[in-house]
Design an enzyme around this catalytic site. Structure first.
Site, mmCIF file in Angstrom:
data_model
loop_
_atom_site.group_PDB
_atom_site.id
_atom_site.type_symbol
_atom_site.label_atom_id
_atom_site.label_comp_id
_atom_site.label_asym_id
_atom_site.label_seq_id
_atom_site.Cartn_x
_atom_site.Cartn_y
_atom_site.Cartn_z
ATOM 1 N N CYS A 8 0.839 -1.186 0.000
ATOM 2 C CA CYS A 8 0.000 0.000 0.000
ATOM 3 C C CYS A 8 0.875 1.237 0.000
ATOM 4 O O CYS A 8 2.087 1.160 0.180
ATOM 5 C CB CYS A 8 -0.901 0.032 1.246
ATOM 6 N N CYS A 276 13.003 -2.997 4.261
ATOM 7 C CA CYS A 276 12.686 -4.035 3.277
ATOM 8 C C CYS A 276 13.478 -3.799 1.991
ATOM 9 O O CYS A 276 13.282 -2.798 1.299
ATOM 10 C CB CYS A 276 11.196 -4.030 2.981
ATOM 11 N N ASP A 388 13.424 -9.005 -12.210
ATOM 12 C CA ASP A 388 13.753 -8.503 -10.880
ATOM 13 C C ASP A 388 13.618 -9.572 -9.807
ATOM 14 O O ASP A 388 14.326 -9.543 -8.795
ATOM 15 C CB ASP A 388 12.878 -7.295 -10.526
ATOM 16 N N CYS A 425 6.685 -13.373 3.218
ATOM 17 C CA CYS A 425 6.775 -12.088 3.897
ATOM 18 C C CYS A 425 5.541 -11.899 4.774
ATOM 19 O O CYS A 425 4.424 -12.188 4.338
ATOM 20 C CB CYS A 425 6.861 -10.942 2.889
ATOM 21 N N CYS A 487 15.892 -5.800 6.003
ATOM 22 C CA CYS A 487 15.107 -7.016 6.218
ATOM 23 C C CYS A 487 15.324 -7.897 4.996
ATOM 24 O O CYS A 487 14.938 -7.547 3.875
ATOM 25 C CB CYS A 487 13.620 -6.704 6.375
ATOM 26 N N CYS A 490 12.832 -12.800 3.400
ATOM 27 C CA CYS A 490 12.289 -13.642 2.334
ATOM 28 C C CYS A 490 13.381 -14.384 1.569
ATOM 29 O O CYS A 490 13.085 -15.334 0.847
ATOM 30 C CB CYS A 490 11.420 -12.820 1.387
#
Length: 525
Positions: A8, A276, A388, A425, A487, A490
């Site tokens: 978001c 992140c 990516d 995640c 972070c 993942c």
């Protein structure tokens, strides 16, 4: 990538009573029209969510001191930007000197209009009447929900962490007087919350509050010049308004804006950072700068890392092709380092609405709608296809097939500007179970990574001639921050918060049950 959805974006703006001169480099706004900047800011963050858009404005001259407007769809659809009279009618009802806004992709809850943000909590006392918008995900959502329901006569209309956040703030306000101690409120919340939470809040007193969680997992930028204050999930909306001094709000800090001043204070200790890394390699607008690190330069350095590892024979028939659009910077940098042409062998249909795509059940049909391979560019070529990230692999498998079948590529060597995604995640990205990820099925290294042999096996499944991921240590070098400031959960399975680690372990147990035929569980549930 069509397989990985954004989370978001939040925005906030407020007019300040000041004699410092014009707000920004543009002509100064009439204070009551300040709220009209929100749709424009949200449009600059459309990359962060296309499910719904909304705003809440403050106007002391209205009976409804706070007014909320939100609709499903893109920003243009929600605010009727392509129909000037209807847009003006919406804005006349939303005029005000301060406002917050939100673009949404659902990481929690469904796609109903009632789940669009901001959420407004009406109250007879102005100081306790507020609206908020939220970016992130509370990993201890279940525990917070149980605590709230155990505290008394609470009822939850929506199964979403945003409503939990709203009620948690309301609970903290019950003992506050007319002058709210927002630093104290968020300090108490920080002791209970686990996860990522960027909050923009506006009260019926006209106060605006912007807060970033102590780990700084999601980005949040702020700026003040002259008589205007603004905040957004990325720097681009602020720079496009004309701000020249844009900063990232420090983790564990909040800004309180009351119409004539901006007060920034720390509400929680921030002993470490956990930004992140996906914001730089995928989510954020390529023109953004987050926590003093350029998104474009980070992606270009990822491409250089790919070039450093490249060992495929190169000749006049070898080309580098990015998967539009987020892989372009990495592909261009990789091609430059290898002295190869970077060409657009795939054309993306940028005018195709998500609803139209989602109405198509067949994956390959979706790819044909979204991407057009160019045989004039691809035919007979050895293609280094740069992406990516690979999450669930279904899109990539169909894309490789189309490049070979329709594009006529002779060889396809897939290069991924990201390490293998081996863990879900729980901080605001839509990849919530390990079973949904492709890399863990091939992981054969002690750290959960993929050996060269495993990458070759995955390449064969995808229909490519070869596959190479970047190593984990390339991420910190490319972003420009040390690994202990990022972070990387993942790609490592090591989470920065206790609840996140616990959810991962629950998910691993669910994977085992699924393998035994007992059925897996979604960790968030």
């Amino acid at each position: 990538m069509a397989e990985l959805y954004h989370e978001c974006g939040v925005a906030a703006v407020a007019a300040l009573s000041t004699e410092d001169g014009p707000s920004v480099s543009q002509a100064p706004l009439v204070a009551e029209h300040t709220a009209r900047l929100i749709p424009r800011m949200l449009l600059d963050m459309q990359n962060r969510g296309q499910l719904a858009a909304g705003m809440t404005s403050y106007n002391p001259h209205r009976d409804a001191l706070l007014e909320t407007y939100k609709q499903l769809g893109t920003v243009a659809e929600a605010f009727r930007l392509n129909h000037r009279p209807k847009f003006e009618a919406i804005m006349r009802g939303m005029d005000g000197s301060a406002a917050i806004g939100h673009v949404r992709y659902a990481t929690c809850g469904g796609s109903e209009r009632s789940l669009a943000q901001p959420f407004e909590r009406a109250h007879g006392r102005k100081s306790k009447w507020f609206a908020l918008a939220f970016n992130g995900q509370l990993t201890n959502f279940k525990e917070l929900k149980q605590e709230l329901l155990a505290q008394g006569d609470y009822h939850l209309k929506r199964d979403t962490d945003t409503e939990i956040l709203m009620h948690s703030i309301s609970y903290e306000l019950q003992d506050e007087g007319p002058e709210i101690d927002w630093q104290g409120v968020f300090s108490r919340l920080a002791q209970r919350f686990d996860g990522a939470y960027n909050v923009v809040l506006i009260s019926a007193t006209g106060q605006l509050v912007v807060a970033r969680d102590p780990l700084g997992i999601r980005p949040l930028c702020v700026a003040r010049e002259g008589s205007l204050f603004a905040a957004a999930s990325e720097s681009v909306p602020l720079s496009n308004l004309g701000f020249t001094r844009i900063e990232s709000l420090a983790p564990g800090h909040l800004a309180v804006v009351d119409g004539h001043s901006v007060r920034v204070s720390r509400f929680a200790e921030a002993p470490k950072r956990a930004h992140c890394f996906f914001e730089w390699i995928y989510f954020a607008n390529v023109a953004s700068t987050l926590d003093d690190c350029s998104v474009y330069l980070s992606r270009a350095r990822l491409g250089k890392e790919l070039a450093r590892l490249e060992d495929v024979p190169r000749d006049a028939e070898t080309i580098v092709v990015p998967v539009p659009d987020t892989a372009k910077a990495a592909a261009d940098a990789m091609a430059y380092e290898l002295n190869l042409p970077s060409v657009e062998g795939l054309m993306r249909n940028r005018y195709l609405g998500r609803t139209f795509i989602e109405g198509t059940a067949d994956r390959e049909a979706k790819i044909r709608l979204k991407y057009t391979p160019l045989p004039e560019v691809l035919s007979g070529k050895r293609v280094l296809l740069v992406e990516d990230s690979i999450v669930r692999s279904t899109t990539m498998r169909a894309l490789v097939h189309e490049i070979r079948r329709r594009g006529g590529a002779r060889e396809i060597h897939l290069r991924v500007a990201c390490p293998p995604i081996i863990a879900p995640c729980f901080y605001g990205i839509d990849m919530s179970t390990r079973e949904e990820l492709i890399a863990p099925r091939y992981a054969d290294l002690p750290d959960g990574g993929l050996s060269e042999e495993a990458q070759n096996r995955l390449a064969r499944e995808l229909g490519a001639d070869s596959l190479r991921y970047l190593p984990v240590d390339a991420i910190a070098r490319s972003v420009g921050l040390s690994s202990n400031q990022l972070c990387l959960a993942c790609v490592t399975g090591s989470y920065p918060t206790p609840a996140g680690q616990r959810l991962y372990e629950i998910g691993m147990e669910g994977s085992t049950c699924h393998a035994n035929g007992s059925g897996g569980i979604r960790a968030y549930e």
